[in-house]
Write an enzyme that holds these catalytic residues in place. Structure first.
Site, short mmCIF file in Angstrom:
data_model
loop_
_atom_site.label_atom_id
_atom_site.label_comp_id
_atom_site.label_asym_id
_atom_site.label_seq_id
_atom_site.Cartn_x
_atom_site.Cartn_y
_atom_site.Cartn_z
CE LYS A 166 76.00 26.50 29.52
NZ LYS A 166 77.41 26.81 29.77
CB ILE A 170 71.07 23.78 29.82
CG1 ILE A 170 71.19 25.21 30.30
CG2 ILE A 170 72.38 23.24 29.29
CD1 ILE A 170 72.23 25.40 31.37
CG ASP A 197 71.38 19.76 31.57
OD1 ASP A 197 72.53 19.85 32.01
OD2 ASP A 197 70.72 20.77 31.22
CE1 TYR A 206 78.08 20.96 33.79
CE2 TYR A 206 79.92 21.77 32.49
CZ TYR A 206 79.06 21.91 33.56
OH TYR A 206 79.16 22.99 34.39
#
Lengths: 509, 438
Positions: free
Chosen positions: A345, A309, A307, A222
């Site tokens: 998200k 998410i 992470d 990302y």
């Protein structure tokens, strides 16, 4: 200010010339004097307005310093820090440039059919109708405090625990558990809530690493990590390259190699930063791989940040395994494992700023808690979310519907790309797909990829994220987020890509 | 139970283990004592009364009334049409309507004597974040900021912890009511130089915390001249600007700049928040207002780490753009704070205690130096402990605010009911009587 002296006429003593040249020169001189006196750098009654606030400053307007120039003769402007100077430079990452362009000229099927279609922002717009319905039915009640009063704010106006209220932590624990398939239960006391996942990652970084230390990060990753993990912490990100032949899955040998190489040049590695589900590829880490990573971390005595998410955005059939699950079931040292999560998200609420650090390490939690004073969640939002997340029936309906809709969009979008001869990597999660557009590149390489990106953005007018912005080592891959679209927009996207592909094929042939 | 120790545990960073968070100072120790034994009118009348927290609870009813009458602020209208956009809105520019409302509110507080441009407002989750962010932008690690003493204890953490920036104090004393002087600023600058520290700016709090007084116009001019002279930044934390007892006595640095035609403005930055003036610290709303374009741009980008919930921005945009509400709030809040202030000053005077003449804030600066065994920090802390344990009041000792003169204490009066304040004053009165008798 220059003084024009009519020397020629004076020296040659010709009267006519003197008058002919003296008068205009005198006029010119007085004109300059007039201009100097009346040039006012700023209006007297209003503060100076900032220069056109494009997010990328091509040029910096220095109105105030110009005024200094005229008034004091000193031209040294007051300096800002080195950090600020580097941040103030125009953003040259295609990730951000694309986002800007798309927001300046956003596509709308009716109002702006020639606008830029935004496929570069991983936002989920597919289930807003469900959330809106919940709001309509529940909002008044949800804002009510524990007191009887209508919309009482006395419970939320005053200082709250800076790392989040216990009510919200409990609600988040329940939600996360449901999101991750019920395989793990989360302890509210091991949570630190932050204003979004962005500060969660940065705060963790501040706790685990010193300036100049490094984290290993599998690529592609990302683009925001370059900002979140590096800007203010001074930490370095070492890419660990993953390849198409492995479907972009991390290998321990690559990790080991990167670790050794970095250590050789004297940089201390503090941990590994994983995204699971992965962004931008969208694949999942298997239980075996997570175990291998935990062994690796133990061997090198480093941390793991996971992470997670996108854990609630699974559309494929593969089962998501949280690192919390593995750590629980096997005998691993938990003190090195930290999870980042958020509601941007999975619950489509990025504006509300709700993120968290979940850690098994008391010392990290203690430090992180104190740091949340710089990024706490707003109290009214905490109260609203406690209500929403505690509505088990709603959450269940939301999760089931969300999964179905993401899957539908994914299948349609990927099929559309396949129809153009564009293949996507195998993925089962996230709000995007990872597409191989290398066939459309004119010259194979990063330059060629960026040229294609540029044409896609400015000619085809679709914003997708090029792999180079994600540090992908193989050129030609692009991340396309499809959850900001309506079904009807998919053919439009495909048509635009097809047109561009045809033009390029024609020009090549 | 055997504990296997194979290798040293996985380490943490220097930031994580440092003490710069300051939570071991008396300022925070008093809070712990309060947490363990909090006063409650009915259930715990002999508990510790919290007078160390600068929170404004005197005008809650005004906020509640507004929310009751304007449910559209807490929702997104019928059918929630604006909800989707709001929930997705994570643009670090912030909601235009909210920035406009903040600019207007800041103008109202200053009686219209200064204008604020909404495009110069950068939003942060609280003034704590605003101060830290500005420090990251104006100074490099190892550089210094000059801060007049006594100052808010939180600055030690907010300005220094993650930024690595140092604070060099500008010493002020009671001989001139703790006002900043050019000599004191010069001395601090020289002190920084002698330590090989590069001074990047001066940070003032106006109205002052903990003094509870506004800075005079002439002093503001001197401070700005000093900043210009040394070519450094000037940060003015005006978080209590709406909590002045009279509207005309507060002069913002914005007004000074206005009279100078905004010359030298590119070095000036104002911090503001709704935590004190509007009594909404839980909402986490802070702002940086900068006259420097580069600072605005970089602060905005950096605010990604500390954005305000779009739900809250929407709510407050509605509330603050309601002229009737904001004007009435500012006026009424001022009146009530003045009343509280008068009450506490009178009560302390009756007990034989003098305070610095104040005209703003949620606290007063109390002089207990006559009670000290000797004029020392240790003596002051002894007295503080007695007041905490015997009188059961948590007040903030001047040493935690880096005051160079021992014996001064900050006492908050707005975070409790009038009845509780009465009880606190009674306890002080009794304490002073006991001391006189002994």
């Amino acid at each position: 200010m220059r003084l024009v002296v009519p020397l020629q006429g004076v020296v040659q003593g010709r009267g006519g010339l003197i008058f002919g040249s003296l008068i205009p020169c005198a006029l010119f001189y007085f004109l300059q004097l007039y201009l100097k006196r009346h040039r006012s750098p700023n209006s007297r009654s209003n503060p100076p307005s900032p220069s056109a606030s494009a997010q990328n400053l091509a040029e910096l307007t220095r109105t105030s310093s110009r005024s200094n120039l005229l008034s004091r003769g000193s031209i040294v402007p007051v300096l800002i820090s080195s950090l600020a100077t580097s941040i103030s430079k125009p953003n040259d990452s295609p990730y951000y440039i694309g986002l800007d362009k798309a927001s300046e000229d956003p596509y709308d099927r009716i109002d702006n059919p020639d606008g830029v279609i935004q496929l570069g922002l991983s936002e989920n717009r597919l289930c807003f109708d469900l959330i809106e319905k919940w709001m309509l039915e529940n909002l008044k009640d949800s804002m009510r405090g524990r007191e009887e009063g209508d919309l009482s704010i006395s419970g939320i106006a005053s200082y709250q625990p800076l790392d989040g209220t216990m009510e919200l932590k409990m609600a988040m624990a329940g939600f996360m558990s449901r999101v991750m398939g019920g395989a793990v239960s989360f302890e509210p006391s091991q949570m630190v809530l932050t204003a979004g996942a962005t500060p969660a990652i940065e705060t963790l970084c501040f706790c685990l690493a010193d300036h100049g230390n490094a984290f290993l990060v599998p690529t592609p990753y990302y683009p925001g990590f370059d900002r979140d993990m590096k800007w203010r912490t001074g930490v370095e990100l070492i890419p660990v390259h993953c390849r198409n032949t492995d479907n972009f899955v991390l290998s321990i040998s690559a990790l080991n190699q990167a670790f050794n190489q970095t250590r050789k040049r004297g940089t201390k590695i503090r941990g590994i930063l994983l995204s699971n589900p992965a962004n931008p590829v969208g694949n999942l880490l298997s239980r075996e791989m997570l175990c291998d990573l935990l062994y690796f971390a133990r061997e090198k005595n480093i941390h793991i940040i996971s992470d997670e998410i996108f854990a609630g955005s699974i559309y494929g059939n593969e089962e998501f395994v949280s690192i919390a699950d593995v750590v629980d079931s096997e005998d691993f040292d938990k003190s090195r494992v930290h999870i980042v999560y958020g509601l941007s998200k999975d619950l489509s609420l990025p504006g509300f700023r709700v993120g968290m650090i979940y850690s098994f390490n008391e010392n990290v939690l203690a430090a992180a808690r104190k740091l949340t004073r710089f990024s706490s969640i707003s109290a009214p939002t905490q109260r609203l979310l406690v209500s929403m997340l505690s509505d088990a029936r709603f959450i269940e309906e939301y999760m089931v519907t969300n999964k179905k809709r993401i899957r539908n969009m994914h299948d349609l979008f990927v099929a559309g790309l396949e129809g153009l001869g564009i293949r996507c990597a195998d993925s089962s999660a996230g709000l995007y797909c990872w597409a191989d557009m290398s066939k459309l590149i004119l010259t194979y390489g990063e330059k060629g990829e960026l040229e294609l990106w540029e044409k896609l953005l400015h000619v085809a007018k679709i914003n997708i994220t090029p792999g180079s912005a994600c540090h992908c080592i193989e050129p030609g891959w692009f991340r396309c987020c499809f959850t900001t679209l309506d079904k009807e927009d998919i053919p439009v996207v495909m048509e635009r890509i097809r047109k561009l592909a045809d033009t390029r094929a024609a020009s090549r042939g | 139970m055997a504990i296997e120790i194979e290798k040293p545990g996985v380490g943490l960073s220097k930031v994580a283990v440092s003490e710069t968070h300051g939570e071991d100072s008396p300022y925070f120790a008093g809070w712990k004592a309060y947490d363990e034994n909090p006063y409650n009118e009915s259930s715990n009348p002999s508990g510790v009364i919290q007078m160390g927290l600068a929170e404004n609870q005197v005008s809650f009813d005004l906020l509640e009334k507004y929310l009751e009458e304007h449910s559209e602020a807490s929702s997104w209208g019928k059918g929630a049409p604006g909800f989707r956009e709001n929930a997705l809105f994570q643009d670090y520019h912030g909601l235009k309507s909210f920035r406009q409302a903040m600019a207007n509110f800041m103008e109202q507080i200053r009686g219209g004597r200064a204008k604020f441009d909404p495009d110069r407002i950068v939003l942060t989750a609280g003034a704590t974040a605003a101060n830290e962010l500005l420090t990251f932008i104006l100074a490099d690690p190892g550089d210094a900021l000059l801060v007049p003493t006594p100052y808010y204890p939180g600055f030690d953490r907010d300005l220094r912890w993650r930024t690595g920036v140092k604070i060099v104090p500008i010493h002020c004393d009671s001989s001139n009511n703790f006002q900043v002087t050019p000599e004191a600023m010069e001395a601090a600058y020289r002190c920084a130089e002698s330590m090989n520290l590069k001074v990047r700016g001066i940070l003032i709090t106006n109205p002052s915390n903990p003094l509870g007084a506004t800075i005079q116009r002439s002093v503001l001019e001197q401070i700005l001249d000093f900043a210009v002279n040394k070519n450094i930044h000037l940060v003015s934390d005006e978080i209590y600007s709406g909590s002045t007892f009279s509207s005309s006595e507060f002069i913002s640095i914005a007004e000074i700049l206005e009279t100078r035609g905004y010359r030298d403005s590119e070095r000036v930055h104002i911090v503001y928040s709704l935590s004190k003036d509007l009594g909404l610290p839980g909402f986490r709303v802070g702002t940086i207002y900068s006259y420097n374009d580069k600072v605005v741009t970089t602060a905005r980008r950096m605010s990604s780490f500390t954005l305000i919930s779009s739900q809250t921005q929407h709510l407050l945009a509605c509330m603050l753009s309601n002229r009737e509400f904001s004007e009435n709030y500012i006026k009424t809040n001022r009146e009530r704070l003045t009343k509280r202030y008068d009450m506490i000053i009178k009560g302390l005077k009756n007990a034989g205690i003098e305070c610095l003449k104040g005209n703003a804030g949620l606290f007063c600066w109390m002089n207990l130096s006559p009670l000290l065994e000797e004029p020392s920090r240790e003596s002051e802390l002894e007295l503080w402990k007695i007041i905490l344990n015997e009188v059961r009041l948590n007040i903030s000792p001047g040493s935690s605010c880096h005051c160079s003169e021992p014996g001064w204490f900050r006492v908050c009066f707005a975070n409790m009911s009038e009845q509780t304040l009465d009880i606190a004053l009674e306890r002080i009165h009794k304490f002073m009587e006991r001391r006189r008798r002994n």
